[in-house]
Design a protein around this motif. Structure first.
Motif, mmCIF file in Angstrom:
data_model
loop_
_atom_site.group_PDB
_atom_site.id
_atom_site.type_symbol
_atom_site.label_atom_id
_atom_site.label_comp_id
_atom_site.label_asym_id
_atom_site.label_seq_id
_atom_site.Cartn_x
_atom_site.Cartn_y
_atom_site.Cartn_z
ATOM 1 N N PHE A 173 1.116 -0.932 0.074
ATOM 2 C CA PHE A 173 0.231 0.252 -0.224
ATOM 3 C C PHE A 173 0.962 1.227 -0.171
ATOM 4 O O PHE A 173 1.572 1.260 1.149
ATOM 5 C CB PHE A 173 -0.956 0.112 1.520
ATOM 6 N N ARG B 23 1.349 12.540 6.737
ATOM 7 C CA ARG B 23 3.179 11.881 6.814
ATOM 8 C C ARG B 23 3.640 13.608 7.227
ATOM 9 O O ARG B 23 4.608 13.639 7.540
ATOM 10 C CB ARG B 23 3.456 11.214 5.438
ATOM 11 N N LEU C 54 1.809 -0.112 11.369
ATOM 12 C CA LEU C 54 1.712 -0.614 10.556
ATOM 13 C C LEU C 54 2.558 -0.154 8.910
ATOM 14 O O LEU C 54 2.125 1.286 8.156
ATOM 15 C CB LEU C 54 0.315 -0.507 10.315
ATOM 16 N N SER C 55 3.288 -0.802 8.432
ATOM 17 C CA SER C 55 4.720 0.416 8.078
ATOM 18 C C SER C 55 4.069 0.755 6.214
ATOM 19 O O SER C 55 4.686 1.612 5.420
ATOM 20 C CB SER C 55 6.067 -0.246 7.922
ATOM 21 N N ALA C 56 3.868 -0.986 6.277
ATOM 22 C CA ALA C 56 3.488 -0.579 4.127
ATOM 23 C C ALA C 56 4.637 -0.639 3.380
ATOM 24 O O ALA C 56 5.305 -1.381 3.321
ATOM 25 C CB ALA C 56 2.459 0.160 4.059
ATOM 26 N N ILE D 137 7.850 4.304 4.238
ATOM 27 C CA ILE D 137 7.721 5.722 3.720
ATOM 28 C C ILE D 137 7.762 6.685 5.377
ATOM 29 O O ILE D 137 8.613 7.352 5.483
ATOM 30 C CB ILE D 137 6.377 6.579 2.688
ATOM 31 N N ARG D 138 6.753 6.424 5.831
ATOM 32 C CA ARG D 138 6.953 7.105 7.128
ATOM 33 C C ARG D 138 7.740 7.069 8.541
ATOM 34 O O ARG D 138 8.257 7.824 8.245
ATOM 35 C CB ARG D 138 5.369 6.011 8.060
ATOM 36 N N ASP E 30 4.996 -5.281 9.146
ATOM 37 C CA ASP E 30 4.196 -5.693 8.245
ATOM 38 C C ASP E 30 4.152 -6.532 8.544
ATOM 39 O O ASP E 30 4.966 -7.819 8.389
ATOM 40 C CB ASP E 30 3.915 -4.393 7.135
ATOM 41 N N LYS E 31 2.764 -7.182 8.696
ATOM 42 C CA LYS E 31 2.001 -8.441 8.452
ATOM 43 C C LYS E 31 2.308 -9.121 7.199
ATOM 44 O O LYS E 31 2.477 -10.081 7.281
ATOM 45 C CB LYS E 31 1.087 -8.623 9.612
ATOM 46 N N LYS F 22 5.694 -9.053 12.160
ATOM 47 C CA LYS F 22 4.942 -9.774 12.304
ATOM 48 C C LYS F 22 3.416 -9.117 12.229
ATOM 49 O O LYS F 22 3.442 -7.805 11.991
ATOM 50 C CB LYS F 22 5.552 -9.990 13.701
ATOM 51 N N ASP F 23 2.549 -9.535 12.751
ATOM 52 C CA ASP F 23 1.047 -8.948 13.064
ATOM 53 C C ASP F 23 1.374 -7.699 14.442
ATOM 54 O O ASP F 23 2.465 -8.095 15.511
ATOM 55 C CB ASP F 23 0.251 -9.574 14.137
ATOM 56 N N ALA F 24 1.178 -6.793 14.645
ATOM 57 C CA ALA F 24 1.101 -5.706 14.589
ATOM 58 C C ALA F 24 1.545 -5.753 16.627
ATOM 59 O O ALA F 24 1.233 -5.704 17.250
ATOM 60 C CB ALA F 24 0.935 -3.967 14.398
ATOM 61 N N ASP G 34 -1.032 3.625 11.953
ATOM 62 C CA ASP G 34 -1.595 3.587 10.610
ATOM 63 C C ASP G 34 -2.328 2.582 9.765
ATOM 64 O O ASP G 34 -1.341 2.829 8.654
ATOM 65 C CB ASP G 34 -0.379 4.804 10.052
ATOM 66 N N PHE H 212 -5.271 1.158 7.661
ATOM 67 C CA PHE H 212 -6.219 0.529 7.670
ATOM 68 C C PHE H 212 -8.063 0.443 8.064
ATOM 69 O O PHE H 212 -8.542 -0.111 9.029
ATOM 70 C CB PHE H 212 -6.904 -0.485 5.633
ATOM 71 N N PHE I 76 -5.776 -1.642 17.473
ATOM 72 C CA PHE I 76 -4.722 -1.762 17.650
ATOM 73 C C PHE I 76 -4.127 -0.906 19.532
ATOM 74 O O PHE I 76 -2.970 -0.509 19.725
ATOM 75 C CB PHE I 76 -3.737 -0.870 16.600
HETATM 76 C C1 LIG Z 1 -2.579 1.869 5.055
HETATM 77 S S1 LIG Z 1 -0.816 0.621 5.438
HETATM 78 C C2 LIG Z 1 0.308 1.778 5.956
HETATM 79 C C3 LIG Z 1 0.439 2.804 4.828
HETATM 80 C C4 LIG Z 1 1.751 3.437 5.168
HETATM 81 N N1 LIG Z 1 2.132 3.579 7.227
HETATM 82 C C5 LIG Z 1 2.061 5.035 5.326
HETATM 83 O O1 LIG Z 1 2.246 5.819 5.308
HETATM 84 O O2 LIG Z 1 1.704 4.514 3.427
HETATM 85 C C6 LIG Z 1 -1.718 0.054 6.586
HETATM 86 C C7 LIG Z 1 -0.642 -1.522 6.636
HETATM 87 O O3 LIG Z 1 -0.646 -2.320 7.706
HETATM 88 C C8 LIG Z 1 -0.471 -3.526 7.459
HETATM 89 N N2 LIG Z 1 -0.922 -4.733 7.838
HETATM 90 C C9 LIG Z 1 -2.801 -4.916 7.866
HETATM 91 N N3 LIG Z 1 -3.141 -5.327 9.800
HETATM 92 C C10 LIG Z 1 -1.894 -5.556 10.285
HETATM 93 C C11 LIG Z 1 -1.976 -6.088 10.782
HETATM 94 N N4 LIG Z 1 -2.762 -6.590 12.320
HETATM 95 N N5 LIG Z 1 -0.321 -6.217 11.608
HETATM 96 C C12 LIG Z 1 0.570 -5.018 10.798
HETATM 97 N N6 LIG Z 1 0.505 -4.853 10.029
HETATM 98 C C13 LIG Z 1 -1.136 -5.072 9.500
HETATM 99 C C14 LIG Z 1 -1.089 -3.610 5.924
HETATM 100 O O4 LIG Z 1 -0.338 -4.672 5.629
HETATM 101 C C15 LIG Z 1 -0.852 -2.040 5.490
HETATM 102 O O5 LIG Z 1 0.713 -2.665 5.086
#
Ligand SMILES: C[S@@+](CC[C@H](N)C(=O)[O-])C[C@H]1O[C@@H](n2cnc3c(N)ncnc32)[C@H](O)[C@@H]1O
Ligand SMILES: [Zn+2]
Length: 378
Positions: A35, A44, A63-65, A68-69, A87-88, A113-115, A130, A132, A138
């Motif tokens: 994402f 940001r 939740l880094s994707a 970038i952040r 990021d998971k 990992k799962d956050a 950050d 979806f 969280f």
């Molecule tokens: C909205 S995006 C993050 C965008 C990023 N922070 C940015 O500024 O561009 C959400 C991210 O959370 C990850 N994600 C969703 N549920 C998660 C979880 N339980 N643990 C870790 N990562 C998770 C997704 O794979 C996705 O990459």
């Protein structure tokens, strides 16, 4: 995965090439394997300014994707001793590896990992959530993972429950009664803070907003976490209440209980929502520091927008009341030609615009005075 290099702030990062993931000529960032949403640059950019003042020893972007952040915090805000990116999604963490390296960051720790697992394994002074949609899954784990009066930053894009359009979803996620009201843009943020205060209280902790705002389709909120059952109780007793709006005359006020209350102006039953947070949405000292330093960030693409937002927030932050939505109020009062907002502000004297709505005014003056200004200046 085909990648494209983009520049944001002072960093260059690789993101999935949108062209590869278009459907019928359209692209949504959630259709790509990792994402990246350029529309969140403003979010940001402001966060970069906040982190530059906080200077935390440890930063966890949970939740880094693309990364970038966290990468931007490290390059543009402050070189923290530890930068942790998670990021998971394993495709995301592979991309984070590339992006971290390309920006010359040697010491980042990257987790896949799962956050909610990671947040019970490590602690941090600054945690970015950050997600979806809703940050609710969280809240508890991130508050628990803070050290040294740390900060948690939350983004919430689920405005529909928070602003009272999806009422059952609000009840389910935020454990709050909600209706779409005239000032729901602000009340949604207050419902979110109220929920965070209640979650923190379970850990004998509490939170105070440092800085918060509404933009585009999301809320962004930075809270300071403090420990102590007594502090948690005090914050709940003082700042967790309800809000009532009169459907007939538009009078609005915070109220103590969720029970039948009649409007003191016209006698109609109030619509009550809550529980929600009724305290300040910013720490005034921190806000002043932001205003003092944001000029150092004039290279940001959204600099003019940041300037405008901070100017409005600086003025509106001194008022305790929720903003009045003049267009909604006028329609309740059957006033067809609303005076310009600037004339209403001039009439009120001590009042400001609100960043929550173009037709919002914020003042601690009474309802009658507002009505006089809305009616008399036609
Ligand atoms: C909205 S995006 C993050 C965008 C990023 N922070 C940015 O500024 O561009 C959400 C991210 O959370 C990850 N994600 C969703 N549920 C998660 C979880 N339980 N643990 C870790 N990562 C998770 C997704 O794979 C996705 O990459
Ligand atoms: Zn009324």
């Amino acid at each position: 995965m085909k990648l494209k290099e983009v520049t944001e702030g002072k960093v260059r990062i690789f993101v999935p090439d949108p062209k590869e993931y278009m459907i019928e000529g359209k692209f949504d960032p959630s259709w790509a394997p990792v994402f990246y949403n350029p529309k969140m640059t403003f979010n940001r950019d402001l966060s970069v300014i906040v982190v530059s003042l906080l200077k935390p020893k440890i930063i966890l972007d949970a939740l880094s994707a693309t990364g970038i952040r966290g990468i931007r915090y490290y390059v543009e805000s402050w070189k923290s001793e530890q930068l942790i990116l998670n990021d998971k999604n394993s495709t995301a963490t592979s991309l984070i590896q590339i992006n971290v390296k390309n920006n010359g960051i040697e010491n980042a720790k990257i987790y896949n990992k799962d956050a909610n697992v990671l947040l019970y394994e490590i602690k941090s002074e600054y945690i970015d959530i950050d997600p979806f949609g809703s940050p609710v899954p969280f809240i508890l784990s991130s508050i628990n993972a803070t050290i040294r009066n740390g900060i948690v930053a939350f983004t919430a894009t689920d405005l529909s429950p928070l602003e009272g359009s999806s009422r059952t979803s609000c009840r389910r996620k935020y454990d709050a009664i909600n209706y779409k009201l005239s000032s729901s843009k602000e009340l949604g943020l207050r419902i979110l803070i109220g929920k965070i205060i209640r979650e923190a209280a379970m850990l004998e902790k509490t939170v105070y907003p440092l800085f918060s705002f509404y933009a585009d389709y999301y809320y962004r909120l930075f809270v300071r976490v403090e420990s102590g059952a007594r502090k948690a109780d005090e914050n709940i007793n003082k700042n967790l209440k309800y809000f009532g709006e009169c459907p007939r005359c538009g009078f609005q006020t915070f109220v103590d209980e969720n029970c039948k209350i009649k409007c003191p102006i016209c006698g109609e039953n109030f619509i009550i929502i809550g529980p929600l947070y009724i305290g300040p949405l910013h720490n005034m000292e921190f806000l002043k520091r932001m205003i003092d330093i944001y000029n150092n960030f004039n290279y940001l693409s959204s600099f003019n927008r940041i300037q405008k937002l901070l100017n409005v927030i600086e003025k509106e932050a001194k008022y305790k009341s929720v903003f009045y939505n003049i267009s909604k109020l006028a329609s309740k009062l059957k006033v067809s030609a609303i005076p310009p907002i600037d004339s209403i502000l001039e009439c009120l004297g001590d009042a400001s615009k609100s960043h929550f709505a173009p037709t919002g005014i914020r003042t601690d003056k009474g309802y009658e005075e507002i009505i006089r200004c809305v009616k008399n200046l036609r």
